[in-house]
Design an enzyme around this catalytic site. Structure first.
Site, PDB file in Angstrom:
ATOM      1  N   CYS A  79     -35.051   4.901  11.542  1.00  0.00           N
ATOM      2  CA  CYS A  79     -35.114   3.537  12.061  1.00  0.00           C
ATOM      3  C   CYS A  79     -34.976   3.645  13.573  1.00  0.00           C
ATOM      4  O   CYS A  79     -34.021   4.258  14.066  1.00  0.00           O
ATOM      5  CB  CYS A  79     -33.964   2.724  11.476  1.00  0.00           C
ATOM      6  SG  CYS A  79     -33.786   1.071  12.188  1.00  0.00           S
ATOM      7  N   GLU A 158     -43.650  -6.798   5.850  1.00  0.00           N
ATOM      8  CA  GLU A 158     -42.861  -7.101   4.643  1.00  0.00           C
ATOM      9  C   GLU A 158     -43.644  -8.052   3.725  1.00  0.00           C
ATOM     10  O   GLU A 158     -43.536  -7.998   2.509  1.00  0.00           O
ATOM     11  CB  GLU A 158     -41.526  -7.757   5.022  1.00  0.00           C
ATOM     12  CG  GLU A 158     -40.636  -6.892   5.894  1.00  0.00           C
ATOM     13  CD  GLU A 158     -39.726  -5.975   5.095  1.00  0.00           C
ATOM     14  OE1 GLU A 158     -39.574  -6.185   3.893  1.00  0.00           O
ATOM     15  OE2 GLU A 158     -39.184  -5.030   5.714  1.00  0.00           O
ATOM     16  N   CYS A 190     -41.454   1.541  15.864  1.00  0.00           N
ATOM     17  CA  CYS A 190     -40.818   0.830  14.745  1.00  0.00           C
ATOM     18  C   CYS A 190     -41.414   1.415  13.475  1.00  0.00           C
ATOM     19  O   CYS A 190     -42.628   1.644  13.400  1.00  0.00           O
ATOM     20  CB  CYS A 190     -41.118  -0.660  14.827  1.00  0.00           C
ATOM     21  SG  CYS A 190     -40.543  -1.566  13.380  1.00  0.00           S
ATOM     22  N   HIS A 192     -42.089   0.235  10.705  1.00  0.00           N
ATOM     23  CA  HIS A 192     -43.078  -0.559   9.966  1.00  0.00           C
ATOM     24  C   HIS A 192     -44.482  -0.452  10.559  1.00  0.00           C
ATOM     25  O   HIS A 192     -45.470  -0.687   9.866  1.00  0.00           O
ATOM     26  CB  HIS A 192     -42.705  -2.045   9.990  1.00  0.00           C
ATOM     27  CG  HIS A 192     -41.602  -2.418   9.060  1.00  0.00           C
ATOM     28  ND1 HIS A 192     -40.326  -1.928   9.189  1.00  0.00           N
ATOM     29  CD2 HIS A 192     -41.582  -3.246   7.987  1.00  0.00           C
ATOM     30  CE1 HIS A 192     -39.564  -2.449   8.238  1.00  0.00           C
ATOM     31  NE2 HIS A 192     -40.305  -3.244   7.498  1.00  0.00           N
TER      32      HIS A 192
HETATM   33  N1  DGL Z   1     -36.595  -0.237  10.928  1.00  0.00           N
HETATM   34  C1  DGL Z   1     -36.563  -1.016  12.143  1.00  0.00           C
HETATM   35  C2  DGL Z   1     -36.993  -0.143  13.334  1.00  0.00           C
HETATM   36  O1  DGL Z   1     -37.622   0.891  13.168  1.00  0.00           O
HETATM   37  C3  DGL Z   1     -37.462  -2.237  12.065  1.00  0.00           C
HETATM   38  C4  DGL Z   1     -36.957  -3.308  11.136  1.00  0.00           C
HETATM   39  C5  DGL Z   1     -35.681  -3.972  11.601  1.00  0.00           C
HETATM   40  O2  DGL Z   1     -35.694  -4.790  12.549  1.00  0.00           O
HETATM   41  O3  DGL Z   1     -34.653  -3.680  11.013  1.00  0.00           O
HETATM   42  O4  DGL Z   1     -36.665  -0.479  14.448  1.00  0.00           O
END
Ligand code: DGL
Length: 274
Positions: A79, A158, A190, A192
Site C-alpha cells: 500500500c 472498487e 497507488c 489500485h
Molecule cells: N492502497 C492504497 C494505496 O496504495 C489506496 C487505497 C486507500 O486509500 O486506502 O495508497
C-alpha cells in the site's frame, strides 16, 4: 535489525488497506512462484488515503503484529499510503525484512526517465507526504517531479468502473496537467491504479511510460529474500495462499477476483483493533 535465517518455508506476509494490494500479490506469484503468501486486506478501514499519518501508522502496526503472529518471514507493505507513513517505523519494530512499494517504484522510474521529468499519482495522503518525490531525489536530485492526487480513482476501481465513461472523464481532468507538464514517465503510486492502466494510457499517450510499482516491488522482494537466505527452494506442490479481510469476505472475493482471478477461492475474516 536481527537476522532470522531459519524457517525459509514460512509464508510472506503482504498487506494493504483493502484489495488493491492484490496487484502486488499478482506480481509476487509471478516472480516468486514457490512462496506461500498470507494477504491481509484491511477492508473494514479502507481507505487509508484520506486518513492522518498517525492513524495509518497505528493500523499498519496492528496488521504487521497480526502477520508476525502468523509466523511470516518477511512483510510486503503493498500500500503506497501505508508505505509513505509507516514503513520506517515498521522496519524499526519488527525483526523480519519489511519492504514497501515506494522505493521500488522510484528506482524503476529513475531508470526509465530520459527527460528527467517524472509524474506521480496517488491518494491525497500519498501525494501530501511527497514520499515518491523524496525517494526520487535520493536517487537523482536533478529529477523534476510533478505530483497529482487522484482520490476518485480508488472508488472507481472498487466499483469495477475500469472502462466507464465517467472514469475517462475524471482521468482526463486529473492527468491533463501532467501531460501539459511534459513528463515522460508516470508512477502509478497507488495499488489500485494498475487496473486503470488502459484508461490512463488513453490520456497520457504512447510517449509517457507508466510505472507499476507492483512489478518492481516483487523483483526487489525476491532480491531481499535471497540476501537474507529466506528464499524457498523449488517445490512440486502448490503454494499455499491465504487471504484475510477485516470485513465481509464476500465483497473481498467479488472484487478480489478482478485482481487475481481464480487464485482466490476463499477469504477468512479477522477484525483488528475495531
Ligand atoms: N492502497 C492504497 C494505496 O496504495 C489506496 C487505497 C486507500 O486509500 O486506502 O495508497
Amino acid at each position: 535489525m536481527l537476522e532470522r535465517t531459519e524457517g525459509v518455508n514460512r509464508p510472506i506476509g503482504v498487506f494493504d488497506s483493502g484489495i488493491g494490494g492484490l496487484t502486488v500479490v499478482r506480481e509476487l506469484l509471478r516472480v516468486l512462484p514457490h512462496e506461500d503468501i498470507i494477504y491481509f486486506g484491511d477492508t473494514a478501514r479502507v481507505p487509508y488515503g484520506p486518513k492522518s499519518p498517525e492513524t495509518v501508522v497505528r493500523y499498519s502496526h496492528e496488521i504487521t503484529s497480526f502477520l508476525m503472529s502468523q509466523d511470516v518471514k518477511a512483510v510486503v507493505v503493498a500500500c503506497n499510503t501505508a508505505t509513505a507513513h509507516a514503513l520506517a517505523s515498521l522496519q524499526k519494530t519488527y525483526n523480519v525484512p519489511i519492504i514497501g512499494v515506494i522505493e521500488p517504484g522510484a528506482i524503476a522510474a529513475s531508470k526509465l526517465t530520459r527527460t528527467k521529468h517524472v509524474g506521480v499519482i496517488g491518494t491525497n495522503g500519498l501525494v501530501n507526504s511527497h514520499a515518491y518525490r523524496d525517494a526520487l531525489h535520493r536517487l537523482d536530485s536533478t529529477i523534476v517531479v510533478s505530483e497529482q492526487a487522484c482520490p476518485l480513482f480508488v472508488p472507481f476501481v472498487e466499483e469495477g468502473w475500469l472502462d466507464h465513461p465517467a472514469t475517462h472523464l475524471v482521468a482526463a481532468e486529473y492527468l491533463s496537467p501532467l501531460v501539459d507538464d511534459q513528463i515522460d514517465t508516470l508512477v502509478l503510486g497507488c495499488t489500485h491504479y494498475p487496473l486503470l492502466k488502459d484508461v490512463i494510457n488513453d490520456i497520457t499517450g504512447p510517449s509517457i511510460s507508466l510505472i507499476d510499482s507492483a512489478e518492481e516491488t516483487a523483483v526487489q522482494t525476491s532480491a531481499l529474500l535471497s540476501q537474507h537466505h529466506l528464499k524457498r527452494a523449488e517445490r512440486t506442490d502448490k503454494p499455499r495462499l491465504r487471504f484475510i479481510a477485516s470485513d465481509s469476505p464476500q465483497q473481498f472475493l467479488n472484487v478480489g477476483r478482478r485482481f487475481l482471478g481464480s487464485s482466490i477461492d476463499s477469504v477468512e475474516t479477522v477484525g483488528l483493533g475495531l
